[in-house]
Design an enzyme around this catalytic site. Structure first.
Site, PDB file in Angstrom:
ATOM      1  N   GLY A   1       0.907  -1.326  -0.053  1.00  0.00           N
ATOM      2  CA  GLY A   1      -0.125  -0.102   0.042  1.00  0.00           C
ATOM      3  C   GLY A   1       0.815   1.445  -0.052  1.00  0.00           C
TER       4      GLY A   1
ATOM      5  N   ASP B   1      -5.236   2.383  10.844  1.00  0.00           N
ATOM      6  CA  ASP B   1      -6.741   2.240  11.127  1.00  0.00           C
ATOM      7  C   ASP B   1      -6.732   1.922  12.611  1.00  0.00           C
ATOM      8  OD1 ASP B   1      -9.270   2.170  10.363  1.00  0.00           O
ATOM      9  OD2 ASP B   1      -9.103   0.181   9.696  1.00  0.00           O
TER      10      ASP B   1
END
Ligand code: 5GP
Length: 181
Positions: free
Chosen positions: A48, A106
């Protein structure tokens, strides 16, 4: 492009390329200032963070190294079930100033696990540089020194982040629409 479709989901643009580049430059400037003379080792967490890493590194002007690791999920004997193991770090990080380069924090569980793993290898210090944080979701008390942007708790793609493998190629960031409809 203001809207994109990936598989069953539609996404609308939420952070433009210009905004991203501006914030990435700001983070790089902070690192240039704080870590001058420390020869930091940037540890990019694939997949990512590949775009963030590339743009960040283009704006780093102090002597440094960059390397890449991958996190592999496997079923571990823990309360959460899933454990992420770090793969591919061949560099000796003992005594080094390490900067973890992540796409998004997150819950913070992935980062916590990474810090634990790296901590056993005797680095001098570890800093976190992340493109994105979802503050509402954060469950772990992490000291995240470098944050490009804080975002709401919605699923996003683009600029390296994927939905089921797709969408990493976009220069903007897109947020899912009608997730619950
Ligand atoms: P954490 O362990 O902090 O809960 O999760 C971090 C990882 O979840 C990130 O590295 C990323 O792979 C994934 N993730 C969290 N939120 C999003 C999101 O909105 N979009 C995408 N594509 N991945 C996300």
């Amino acid at each position: 492009m203001n809207r994109i479709k990936i598989k069953d989901k539609e996404f609308t643009i939420s952070i433009t390329e210009e905004q991203i580049q501006r914030e990435v430059k700001r983070v790089a400037n902070g690192i240039n200032r704080d870590l001058a003379g420390k020869n930091p080792l940037f540890l990019s967490v694939l997949n990512g963070s590949f775009m963030f890493t590339a743009d960040l590194m283009r704006n780093i002007t102090i002597p440094c190294e960059v390397t890449f690791v991958k996190l592999a999920s496997y079923q571990g004997v823990t309360t959460t079930g899933k454990v992420k193991e770090m793969m591919g770090l061949s560099e000796d990080i003992s005594g080094r100033t390490v900067v973890i380069v992540e796409d998004i924090v997150d819950t913070g569980l992935t980062m916590e696990r990474l810090l634990e793993t790296l901590g056993t290898r005797n680095p001098k210090e570890i800093h976190i540089a992340t493109l994105l944080v979802k503050p509402e979701k954060l469950r772990i008390d992490l000291d995240i020194k470098y944050v490009a942007m804080r975002i709401p708790n919605d699923f996003i793609v683009g600029y390296g982040l994927d939905y089921d493998g797709f969408g990493r190629n976009y220069s903007n960031i897109y947020t899912v629409i009608n997730e619950n409809e």
